[in-house]
Design a protein around this motif. Structure first.
Motif, PDB file in Angstrom:
ATOM      1  N   SER A 214     -24.718 -14.632 -36.213  1.00 16.28           N
ATOM      2  CA  SER A 214     -24.187 -14.719 -38.188  1.00 16.28           C
ATOM      3  C   SER A 214     -25.179 -14.137 -38.898  1.00 16.28           C
ATOM      4  N   TRP A 215     -24.355 -12.281 -39.042  1.00 13.86           N
ATOM      5  CA  TRP A 215     -25.014 -11.263 -39.420  1.00 13.86           C
ATOM      6  C   TRP A 215     -24.524 -11.356 -40.523  1.00 13.86           C
ATOM      7  N   PRO A 216     -24.768 -10.478 -41.760  1.00 16.16           N
ATOM      8  CA  PRO A 216     -24.127  -9.095 -42.952  1.00 16.16           C
ATOM      9  C   PRO A 216     -23.244  -8.664 -42.072  1.00 16.16           C
ATOM     10  N   PHE A 217     -22.280  -8.162 -42.905  1.00 18.68           N
ATOM     11  CA  PHE A 217     -21.228  -7.639 -42.741  1.00 18.68           C
ATOM     12  C   PHE A 217     -21.434  -5.994 -42.052  1.00 18.68           C
ATOM     13  N   PRO A 218     -22.168  -4.981 -43.070  1.00 19.95           N
ATOM     14  CA  PRO A 218     -22.663  -3.661 -42.610  1.00 19.95           C
ATOM     15  C   PRO A 218     -23.430  -3.997 -41.028  1.00 19.95           C
ATOM     16  N   LEU A 219     -24.852  -5.194 -40.868  1.00 21.37           N
ATOM     17  CA  LEU A 219     -25.168  -4.996 -40.149  1.00 21.37           C
ATOM     18  C   LEU A 219     -24.158  -4.828 -38.537  1.00 21.37           C
ATOM     19  N   ASP A 220     -22.415  -5.298 -39.044  1.00 25.91           N
ATOM     20  CA  ASP A 220     -21.517  -5.881 -37.150  1.00 25.91           C
ATOM     21  C   ASP A 220     -20.999  -3.900 -37.689  1.00 25.91           C
ATOM     22  N   ARG A 221     -21.138  -3.442 -38.269  1.00 23.94           N
ATOM     23  CA  ARG A 221     -20.777  -2.395 -38.885  1.00 23.94           C
ATOM     24  C   ARG A 221     -21.527  -1.386 -37.892  1.00 23.94           C
ATOM     25  N   ARG A 222     -22.564  -0.894 -38.477  1.00 21.11           N
ATOM     26  CA  ARG A 222     -23.824  -0.340 -37.122  1.00 21.11           C
ATOM     27  C   ARG A 222     -23.634  -0.714 -36.428  1.00 21.11           C
ATOM     28  N   LEU A 223     -24.057  -2.312 -35.511  1.00 17.70           N
ATOM     29  CA  LEU A 223     -23.400  -2.341 -34.483  1.00 17.70           C
ATOM     30  C   LEU A 223     -22.537  -1.421 -33.963  1.00 17.70           C
ATOM     31  N   ASP A 224     -21.005  -1.727 -33.960  1.00 22.77           N
ATOM     32  CA  ASP A 224     -19.935  -0.990 -34.157  1.00 22.77           C
ATOM     33  C   ASP A 224     -20.363   0.297 -34.008  1.00 22.77           C
ATOM     34  N   GLN A 225     -21.198   1.319 -35.120  1.00 25.05           N
ATOM     35  CA  GLN A 225     -21.688   2.434 -34.970  1.00 25.05           C
ATOM     36  C   GLN A 225     -22.294   2.426 -34.065  1.00 25.05           C
ATOM     37  N   LEU A 226     -23.431   2.199 -32.977  1.00 22.70           N
ATOM     38  CA  LEU A 226     -24.420   2.248 -32.018  1.00 22.70           C
ATOM     39  C   LEU A 226     -23.972   2.516 -31.301  1.00 22.70           C
ATOM     40  N   VAL A 227     -22.634   1.646 -30.694  1.00 19.42           N
ATOM     41  CA  VAL A 227     -21.924   1.089 -29.494  1.00 19.42           C
ATOM     42  C   VAL A 227     -21.521   2.824 -28.849  1.00 19.42           C
ATOM     43  N   GLU A 228     -20.389   3.229 -29.964  1.00 18.20           N
ATOM     44  CA  GLU A 228     -20.071   4.025 -30.000  1.00 18.20           C
ATOM     45  C   GLU A 228     -20.744   5.564 -29.651  1.00 18.20           C
ATOM     46  N   LEU A 229     -21.869   5.663 -30.379  1.00 16.38           N
ATOM     47  CA  LEU A 229     -23.077   6.846 -29.765  1.00 16.38           C
ATOM     48  C   LEU A 229     -23.155   6.512 -28.862  1.00 16.38           C
ATOM     49  N   ALA A 230     -24.128   5.358 -28.110  1.00 17.85           N
ATOM     50  CA  ALA A 230     -24.158   5.492 -26.691  1.00 17.85           C
ATOM     51  C   ALA A 230     -23.281   5.593 -26.446  1.00 17.85           C
ATOM     52  N   ASN A 231     -21.719   5.185 -26.245  1.00 20.56           N
ATOM     53  CA  ASN A 231     -20.962   5.667 -24.931  1.00 20.56           C
ATOM     54  C   ASN A 231     -20.132   6.960 -25.228  1.00 20.56           C
ATOM     55  N   GLU A 232     -20.826   7.868 -26.238  1.00 23.08           N
ATOM     56  CA  GLU A 232     -20.707   8.958 -26.191  1.00 23.08           C
ATOM     57  C   GLU A 232     -20.950   9.495 -25.420  1.00 23.08           C
ATOM     58  N   ALA A 233     -22.369   8.911 -25.893  1.00 26.22           N
ATOM     59  CA  ALA A 233     -23.769   9.969 -24.757  1.00 26.22           C
ATOM     60  C   ALA A 233     -23.381   9.154 -23.299  1.00 26.22           C
ATOM     61  N   GLY A 234     -22.705   8.276 -22.700  1.00 19.77           N
ATOM     62  CA  GLY A 234     -22.177   8.203 -20.905  1.00 19.77           C
ATOM     63  C   GLY A 234     -22.518   6.658 -20.883  1.00 19.77           C
ATOM     64  N   ALA A 235     -22.583   5.874 -21.582  1.00 21.39           N
ATOM     65  CA  ALA A 235     -23.017   4.298 -21.689  1.00 21.39           C
ATOM     66  C   ALA A 235     -22.647   3.819 -21.178  1.00 21.39           C
ATOM     67  N   ASN A 236     -21.009   3.053 -21.545  1.00 18.41           N
ATOM     68  CA  ASN A 236     -19.966   2.884 -20.772  1.00 18.41           C
ATOM     69  C   ASN A 236     -20.325   1.218 -21.541  1.00 18.41           C
ATOM     70  N   THR A 237     -21.415   0.710 -22.256  1.00 24.30           N
ATOM     71  CA  THR A 237     -21.569  -0.610 -22.656  1.00 24.30           C
ATOM     72  C   THR A 237     -20.328  -0.721 -23.843  1.00 24.30           C
ATOM     73  N   ARG A 238     -21.098  -2.082 -24.459  1.00 25.05           N
ATOM     74  CA  ARG A 238     -20.707  -2.936 -25.598  1.00 25.05           C
ATOM     75  C   ARG A 238     -21.434  -3.915 -25.629  1.00 25.05           C
ATOM     76  N   ARG A 239     -20.907  -4.427 -27.049  1.00 25.03           N
ATOM     77  CA  ARG A 239     -21.697  -4.663 -28.328  1.00 25.03           C
ATOM     78  C   ARG A 239     -22.519  -6.142 -28.036  1.00 25.03           C
ATOM     79  N   ASN A 240     -22.549  -6.680 -26.540  1.00 24.94           N
ATOM     80  CA  ASN A 240     -23.486  -8.434 -26.242  1.00 24.94           C
ATOM     81  C   ASN A 240     -24.708  -7.091 -25.632  1.00 24.94           C
ATOM     82  N   GLU A 241     -24.233  -6.045 -24.179  1.00 28.24           N
ATOM     83  CA  GLU A 241     -25.177  -5.331 -24.052  1.00 28.24           C
ATOM     84  C   GLU A 241     -26.405  -4.869 -24.633  1.00 28.24           C
ATOM     85  N   LEU A 242     -25.032  -3.935 -25.918  1.00 28.74           N
ATOM     86  CA  LEU A 242     -26.308  -2.948 -26.704  1.00 28.74           C
ATOM     87  C   LEU A 242     -27.825  -3.708 -26.982  1.00 28.74           C
TER      88      LEU A 242
END
Length: 100
Positions: free
Chosen positions: A18-46
């Protein structure tokens, strides 16, 4: 468990985090960046990758936690305008996110 098994392919355990909403948003943004680079990942894996890359040093972790406790929302969420007074954060229901 065999010490030479690939950790990412072993039996999974649900993590109750359980964590603050801003961290949850950052995780989504990091997943998006990783996937744009070709990672094909999800939140749990990141998150697993980030945890496994953390330095195993108590003092370093202490400084990391202290630094985290001081962060402002604009320092956590990516691409917040310097002049922003409010940061809008999307909220999603529990469960797997739909891609697209």
């Amino acid at each position: 468990m065999d010490a030479d098994d690939v950790a990412a392919k072993t039996v999974s355990k649900a993590a109750s985090v359980s964590w603050p909403f801003p961290l949850d948003r950052r995780l989504d943004q990091l997943v998006e960046l990783a996937n744009e680079a070709g990672a094909n990942t999800r939140r749990n894996e990141l998150v697993a990758a980030l945890v496994s890359a953390a330095e195993a040093d108590g003092e370093a972790l202490l400084h990391l936690v202290i630094g985290y406790r001081k962060l402002r929302v604009r320092e956590v969420v990516l691409d917040v305008e310097d002049a922003a007074q409010v940061v809008e954060l999307p909220r999603y229901p529990p469960g797997r996110r739909r891609s697209g």
